[in-house]
Every structure is written in C-alpha cells, then in structure tokens.
Write a protein that holds these residues in place. Sequence first.
Motif, PDB file in Angstrom:
ATOM      1  N   UNK A 162      68.203  26.832  38.110  1.00  0.00           N
ATOM      2  CA  UNK A 162      66.851  26.428  38.512  1.00  0.00           C
ATOM      3  C   UNK A 162      66.033  27.632  38.953  1.00  0.00           C
ATOM      4  N   UNK A 163      66.683  28.580  39.618  1.00  0.00           N
ATOM      5  CA  UNK A 163      65.990  29.799  40.043  1.00  0.00           C
ATOM      6  C   UNK A 163      65.494  30.585  38.836  1.00  0.00           C
ATOM      7  N   UNK A 164      66.356  30.755  37.836  1.00  0.00           N
ATOM      8  CA  UNK A 164      65.972  31.516  36.649  1.00  0.00           C
ATOM      9  C   UNK A 164      64.806  30.835  35.942  1.00  0.00           C
ATOM     10  N   UNK A 165      64.866  29.523  35.783  1.00  0.00           N
ATOM     11  CA  UNK A 165      63.792  28.785  35.125  1.00  0.00           C
ATOM     12  C   UNK A 165      62.476  28.965  35.890  1.00  0.00           C
ATOM     13  N   UNK A 166      62.532  28.775  37.195  1.00  0.00           N
ATOM     14  CA  UNK A 166      61.323  28.876  38.028  1.00  0.00           C
ATOM     15  C   UNK A 166      60.719  30.272  37.975  1.00  0.00           C
ATOM     16  N   UNK A 167      61.556  31.285  38.061  1.00  0.00           N
ATOM     17  CA  UNK A 167      61.061  32.655  38.082  1.00  0.00           C
ATOM     18  C   UNK A 167      60.511  33.070  36.723  1.00  0.00           C
ATOM     19  N   UNK A 169      66.076  40.088  40.032  1.00  0.00           N
ATOM     20  CA  UNK A 169      66.716  38.873  40.538  1.00  0.00           C
ATOM     21  C   UNK A 169      67.143  37.953  39.391  1.00  0.00           C
ATOM     22  N   UNK A 170      66.310  37.845  38.369  1.00  0.00           N
ATOM     23  CA  UNK A 170      66.677  37.040  37.209  1.00  0.00           C
ATOM     24  C   UNK A 170      67.931  37.610  36.557  1.00  0.00           C
ATOM     25  N   UNK A 171      67.973  38.930  36.383  1.00  0.00           N
ATOM     26  CA  UNK A 171      69.138  39.564  35.748  1.00  0.00           C
ATOM     27  C   UNK A 171      70.408  39.309  36.553  1.00  0.00           C
ATOM     28  N   UNK A 224      69.212  41.767  50.773  1.00  0.00           N
ATOM     29  CA  UNK A 224      69.800  41.058  49.641  1.00  0.00           C
ATOM     30  C   UNK A 224      68.989  39.799  49.350  1.00  0.00           C
ATOM     31  N   UNK A 225      69.227  39.243  48.183  1.00  0.00           N
ATOM     32  CA  UNK A 225      68.588  37.989  47.809  1.00  0.00           C
ATOM     33  C   UNK A 225      69.402  36.830  48.358  1.00  0.00           C
ATOM     34  N   UNK A 226      68.724  35.853  48.961  1.00  0.00           N
ATOM     35  CA  UNK A 226      69.412  34.673  49.455  1.00  0.00           C
ATOM     36  C   UNK A 226      69.869  33.781  48.320  1.00  0.00           C
ATOM     37  N   UNK A 227      70.834  32.926  48.590  1.00  0.00           N
ATOM     38  CA  UNK A 227      71.304  31.971  47.596  1.00  0.00           C
ATOM     39  C   UNK A 227      70.192  30.976  47.295  1.00  0.00           C
ATOM     40  N   UNK A 228      69.845  30.758  46.024  1.00  0.00           N
ATOM     41  CA  UNK A 228      68.803  29.783  45.701  1.00  0.00           C
ATOM     42  C   UNK A 228      69.203  28.373  46.117  1.00  0.00           C
ATOM     43  N   UNK A 229      68.196  27.548  46.398  1.00  0.00           N
ATOM     44  CA  UNK A 229      68.473  26.137  46.628  1.00  0.00           C
ATOM     45  C   UNK A 229      68.344  25.394  45.301  1.00  0.00           C
TER      46      UNK A 229
END
Length: 210
Positions: A41-46, A66-68, A144-149
């Motif tokens: 969902x994170x990749x799609x949104x970004x 972040x996507x990578x 760091x990047x947080x874990x996506x919801x």
Amino acid sequence: MEGLQMPCSPTQRHAHRLFEQLPSLPEDMHGNDGRERARHAFVVRTLNRLRTGGAVTGDRAEDWRRVARQLGMLWQMGRDRDYRLTVAGLQLIALEAEPLEPAPAGPVRGAGPHGGDLIFAWHAAEGDWISVPGKVAGPLVETSMGMPDLEGVAGTVLLIDQRHRFRPGGPPDADVLIDAAERIERLDAEVERARASQQWERDCREQRGR
C-alpha cells in the motif's frame, strides 16, 4: 484514467510505469500481521504521488529511496518466482530514478522556533544538534523510515541522544516519530552543548538540595 494528466518529466514517467506494472500482492503474502500489505500500500500510494508530480515527503528523491527499500522488502518476502522477478525489476527502476530528481529547496534559514534552520530529517548528519518542535532536542543518532500502516502511510523515526540531560535512570536515547514531510530544526551544536552543560549543573544542584 479520466482527469489524470499524462506524466511529463522522466521520473514521472518512471513512476507511472511502476504504478502500472506493480503486481498485486500474492495471497500467500497477506499474513505476517499485514506487514507486506502495508508495504504494498505504501508503494502504491507513493508512486501515485510521484507520477502526478508531487512527493509524500516533500523530497521526490527521498520518496524514490523509500519506494526502492519497500520493493526490496517485498522481493525478499515473496515466494512466487514471477512476482519476485517483476518486483526486482521495478526496484531497479526506482533506484535509477532517485538520482535524476532535482534537489529540493535547501534549509529554511533561521526559521525554526529557536532560530535554527528547518531541514528534512534525512538531511541531518549524525551528531547534528536537532530539535523536534514540541518534543525533544539533542544530537541525532540516526534517522529511519517508520513501518507503513495498512493505508500505506509511513512516518520518519528519529533516534535522538539524551545523555546531555540530567535524568538519573532515564534512557540514553529517545525515539521520535514525525510525519513524513515534517521538517526539524538544526541548531548550533556548540551553543546547545554549552547550554546543556549549564542546565546539567543547575539540575545537579537542585537534586543535591532535596
């Protein structure tokens, strides 16, 4: 899609290509407490933000990084060979797109609540004295990047050294989660260390006087 402008920049076209080619998450990856669903969902949104000219973090290069990273995690967790090959190829495109993005606007000089420079968290170096408005301040340990919801939303995690504070028994570091696009304040480290030392002495005297 009706009403959607066609991508115009090379990296917008990259994002559009990834958005269109990203495979659905295989059913066997729907477990693990939803972590892979959240990454997908994170990749799609970004990608959707990138292909329309925006950036979730305010810095398109950081969005690509972040996507990578999340595509790399999906590749590692995948079992289906075709899925893994497709995702690995998309990760390479994301890695190629990141350096093509122009640098975002630099620090907002002196605009912070304490007269410091407002910067993106990932532009701070280890040891920089930073302040998160309304939260904590101190030398930066890591970002760091947080874990996506499950909605694909991910913040930024800052680990901030707190050893300059007089806190008997307190943890040496503080974890702070901020919004992805939120800026932090970078302060003069030499000045802040001097202030912290003075405050330490005052706190010690107060403690001894109890």
